[in-house]
Structure formats: structure tokens, C-alpha cells
Enzyme design. Structure first.
Site, mmCIF file in Angstrom:
data_model
loop_
_atom_site.group_PDB
_atom_site.id
_atom_site.type_symbol
_atom_site.label_atom_id
_atom_site.label_comp_id
_atom_site.label_asym_id
_atom_site.label_seq_id
_atom_site.Cartn_x
_atom_site.Cartn_y
_atom_site.Cartn_z
ATOM 1 N N GLU A 189 -2.965 0.095 -3.935
ATOM 2 C CA GLU A 189 -2.742 -1.043 -3.053
ATOM 3 C C GLU A 189 -3.201 -2.341 -3.693
ATOM 4 O O GLU A 189 -4.098 -2.361 -4.537
ATOM 5 C CB GLU A 189 -3.441 -0.847 -1.707
ATOM 6 C CG GLU A 189 -4.948 -0.804 -1.781
ATOM 7 C CD GLU A 189 -5.604 -0.752 -0.408
ATOM 8 O OE1 GLU A 189 -5.153 -1.477 0.505
ATOM 9 O OE2 GLU A 189 -6.570 0.014 -0.257
ATOM 10 N N ASP A 192 0.848 -1.190 0.000
ATOM 11 C CA ASP A 192 0.000 0.000 0.000
ATOM 12 C C ASP A 192 0.888 1.246 0.000
ATOM 13 O O ASP A 192 1.672 1.446 0.932
ATOM 14 C CB ASP A 192 -0.903 -0.010 1.232
ATOM 15 C CG ASP A 192 -1.943 1.099 1.229
ATOM 16 O OD1 ASP A 192 -2.069 1.787 0.197
ATOM 17 O OD2 ASP A 192 -2.615 1.278 2.253
#
Length: 386
Positions: A104, A13
Site C-alpha cells: 500500500e 492498497d
């Protein structure tokens, strides 16, 4: 369903994605409090967050909290290019990549030891390549399950790596605040706090039946499983659909705000129904405009939680339209469009409100069923009859 006995799922992420892209492209912004998005905070740097600035907050309030912050306009083309480069690195790293958003993804590295090394070595190399090739900071969590990998990456932020070995899962999970459990939003957290539950460990001590009695069958069973780290969902390859949209050409004649609102209602009804029918939830609402001089503009707002609810989407789109009205009144409007972006599958990550139909989701479901059986014009809003 098979669950690996080893920590082979990565959750990667990018930290404060929009802000990180801006700081990458403008070195003068690095190390400073930065806010992306005039009007509403779309993203905030960690320096701004330290002053209490959060996404979705009004810009005026954000600047009162952090008057020294630099405010920059969003550049969606730059974010799209960065996302494309990011996913190229992901896809070179693992054969199974499941994108959750622009910044992500889950990666399944099971069976790659001989080719690529251990999951830890793969994660270290992934972070280095994202830094070198994309120029962005990325946090990575490694665990046996998706929910644990995502929570680990959150704990690793900013720009860190955290590995949760199977023997360390209980020690990692139990002390965390319940808010950290993937799928628990503010509304559910308040209800759990009212029961005296503050940590995941305390949540795990409740029986499944007790949770169901408080949160309902679906959510109660789901959270009981996650509190015990039971998450058999595999990493599913393939990028998710990026957006669902619809637009309407208005011609050259001027329209009143009420008439524009009616067009907006029709578009929101259309795209939200298409989204639900396709099994998606959305987190970002985009309003697209073409003015009388044929120039174009877009306005967007990212919600704090993904949604399928027409009322929530319409309220957001209306706020964007109201903000654009000064320009519309000066230049006229020839086209309006609504796009739902930041899509996710199957409602994973959607925050359910209690009681369940407070937001009108049951009404949406009933209207969808009626229109499916009797046609899209079987039920319509009174404001659209004319």
C-alpha cells in the site's frame, strides 16, 4: 501547512496481499477460502474472512471456523517480487509516492491534470495497470487528506474505487464506526464505546479537552483533529526502510533452550533499540535460523498493530523460536537472527494502549536514554550477565 482544496491524494492498497499473490500464482485457489501461514494466520482471503477467520489467529482455531479452507505456506520471495512490481506502477503514476507497507502507498497526483487527467481518471488507470501488469486486485481511495483517502480505500474493498469529493467529506466521515478512523485500535475503541461513542460523528461532537482527559494529550488531540478531517500531513516521497535486523553465529556446539533464549533476548534488545532510535515502528517480527546441516529457515509473525515495545517483540520472537524447537533439537542450530519488518515512520498508525505504560514503552524509553548517555552496557538483563 498547505492542504489541497481538491481530492488529489490517492491511497492504493492491494486486497489481502499475501493471499492475492497465492491466488494469482495458483488459479486453483481462486474463489476459495485461503489461509496463508501454518501455525498462525498471516493472511486470509475474503472467503475465509466471511467465516470469521482473521490475521493473527491460531491456525487450529481458523480451521475450526472454516474447515474447507486451503492452508498454504508463505512465500516471501514471491511477495517481495510482487511488491517491487506494484511500486513500479505506483511510481509511474505519480511523482510523489509514500509507501506504507509492501502492498500500500499514498500517491499525490496534484497538478497532473494536463498530463494524466483528473484524479478519478488516474485512479481508474492505476487500478487497471495493477490488474494487467501485476495481476493483483487493488482498492483505491481518493480524497483531500491522507486519513480520508485511506478510509475511502478501506470502504472500497474488495477491488473497488471510492472518491470522496470535498463537499461530500462530512457525509462520508460522520456515519462511519469509530473503528474505521485511522489510528483507533481495539483498546481505544472499547474506551470510546464505554463513553457512548460509536461513530466518527459522535466523536467529533466531543471537545478536545474532553478527549484529552480520557485518552491523554497526544492521542486526544490527534483523534480530535482526525474526527474533523484535519490532517495536514503531505505525501512524502521515498520508500520506507524495509527492515532492521541483527544475528548471532553460535558455532557448532549445542546449546540449551535457556542459552538460546538468552541469545534471542540480546538480539531483540539490540534491534528494538535501533528501531526506536531511528524513529520506526514495526509490524512484523522475523526469526532467521541456520541449522547444523547449513540449511536455512525463517519464521515470521505479523502483529495486529505496529509496535516499538521490546516486550511485545520478544514475546513474538520467543513464540517463533518455541515453534522451531523440534527442528533445532534434531538438526542443531549454528546461527540465529531477528529482523523487524513492515516498518513505518514516526509512529503513524501505532495503537497506544491505555494506560500508556501498560506495555512497558516508558521503561524502554528510560533504558534507551541511559544507554545513550552511559553506553550500551550500562544497563543489561540479569539473564545476560553470564
Amino acid at each position: 501547512m498547505f492542504v489541497s482544496v481538491e481530492a488529489t491524494i490517492l491511497h492504493a492498497d492491494v486486497d489481502a496481499f499475501f493471499v492475492s499473490v497465492e491466488q494469482r500464482d495458483d488459479p486453483g485457489l481462486r474463489g476459495r477460502p485461503v489461509i496463508v501461514g501454518p501455525g498462525v494466520v498471516m493472511a486470509a482471503s475474503y472467503e475465509a474472512r466471511a467465516h470469521g477467520v482473521r490475521g493473527g489467529m491460531g491456525a487450529a482455531r481458523a480451521l475450526r471456523l472454516c474447515p474447507q479452507a486451503a492452508v498454504v505456506k508463505p512465500r516471501f520471495s514471491a511477495y517481495a517480487e510482487a511488491s517491487k512490481a506494484l511500486f513500479k506502477v505506483f511510481e509511474r503514476t505519480a511523482p510523489l509516492v509514500e509507501g506504507l507497507s509492501m502492498e500500500e502507498a499514498f500517491l499525490d497526483v496534484r497538478g497532473l491534470e494536463r498530463i494524466s487527467g483528473t484524479p478519478e481518471e488516474i485512479a481508474v488507470r492505476l487500478r487497471r495497470q495493477v490488474h494487467e501488469l501485476v495481476g493483483l486486485p487493488v482498492s483505491v481511495g481518493v480524497a483531500r487528506t491522507k486519513v480520508l483517502a485511506k478510509m475511502a480505500s478501506c470502504e472500497a474493498k474488495p477491488d473497488g474505487l471510492l472518491i470522496v469529493p470535498p463537499e461530500g467529506e462530512r457525509a462520508f466521515l460522520r456515519p462511519l464506526p469509530v473503528e474505521r478512523l485511522w489510528g483507533i485500535g481495539p483498546s481505544t475503541a472499547v474506551k470510546l464505546h464505554d463513553l457512548g461513542i460509536a461513530t466518527v460523528g459522535e466523536l467529533a461532537q466531543l471537545s478536545k479537552d474532553a478527549l484529552i482527559s480520557v485518552l491523554g494529550r497526544a492521542l486526544g488531540r490527534h483523534l480530535h483533529a482526525l474526527a474533523h478531517n484535519r490532517d495536514p500531513r503531505p505525501v512524502r516521497a521515498g520508500r520506507r526502510r524495509r527492515s532492521i535486523g541483527s544475528q548471532s553465529a553460535l558455532g557448532r556446539s549445542s546449546r540449551s533452550p535457556q542459552a538460546l533464549d538468552a541469545v534471542l533476548i540480546s538480539l531483540v534488545d539490540r534491534v528494538s533499540r535501533r528501531m526506536r532510535t531511528s524513529g520506526w515502528v514495526a509490524r512484523t517480527v522475523v526469526l532467521r535460523l541456520r541449522f547444523g546441516d547449513f540449511s536455512r529457515a525463517s519464521r515470521s509473525r505479523t502483529l495486529s498493530q505496529p509496535t516499538t515495545v521490546t516486550r511485545t517483540i520478544l514475546a513474538t520472537a520467543r513464540a517463533l523460536l518455541v515453534a522451531a524447537m523440534p527442528v533445532i533439537e534434531r538438526q542443531g542450530l549454528t546461527l540465529i537472527g531477528v529482523t523487524l519488518a513492515n516498518l513505518d515512520r514516526d509512529g503513524r498508525g501505532i495503537q497506544l494502549e491505555l494506560p500508556i505504560d501498560r506495555d512497558g514503552s516508558a521503561l524502554d524509553a528510560a533504558l534507551d536514554e541511559i544507554r545513550e548517555r552511559f553506553g550500551s552496557d550500562a544497563v543489561t538483563r540479569a539473564t545476560l550477565l553470564s
